[in-house]
Design an enzyme around this catalytic site. Sequence first.
Site: not given
Length: 210
Positions: A112, A130
Amino acid sequence: MRLVLREFKKRYGSEKAYGEPFKTLIETIISQKNTDVSTAKVAKNLFSVADTPKSLAALPLKRMQRILRPAGTWKHKAAYIHKVSGIILNQYKGRVPKERQKLIDLPGVGPKTADIVLMYGHGVPSIAVDTHVNRIPRRLGLVPANAKLHDVKETLERLTPRNEWYAVNYGFVSFGQEVCRAVNPRCISCPFLRFCPFGKERVKRLKIQR
Ligand code: SF4
């Protein structure tokens, strides 16, 4: 997905805003398990003291820990930022790498964080999964409920043209903060309600409880 993207562009526009890659990387490490407000405050405090690989690598660890304390898991974050700054300085001549795998290999950097640095720092399209990007496509039925994080990323990147990934990423994050919140999503006024399985089920439940 076409309707979702159209709504995101209507709400949030099509402009792209990029940050400086190194600061984006450090701020994203600070943001891990932290709120947006606290991240912005802590990052501002840290960057007012040191904001380059050289100055952060030279900042005494104890001092960095003190600054990072409000961001949670501050001991880990300080150690990561210290190490990452040293690696960027010595191994990459002060420049944040543009290759996803090289980013993931840095301490404290997962997929991420790497995708955020690529997308918002380097301007290289790469959808970052996310909490919002992970939650909303599941609710909308765009990915199966048991999809893994990389499946969510692959599906969204497959369903939209590369030059729209910024709008997709930014749209899900903003929409997740504003409408499709983790707790108490605003389904009744949501423009996606008519085709959202999660929202329809939730509204039905709420009506029965009344
Ligand atoms: Fe989220 Fe509800 Fe909208 Fe579905 S209807 S996208 S669950 S806010």
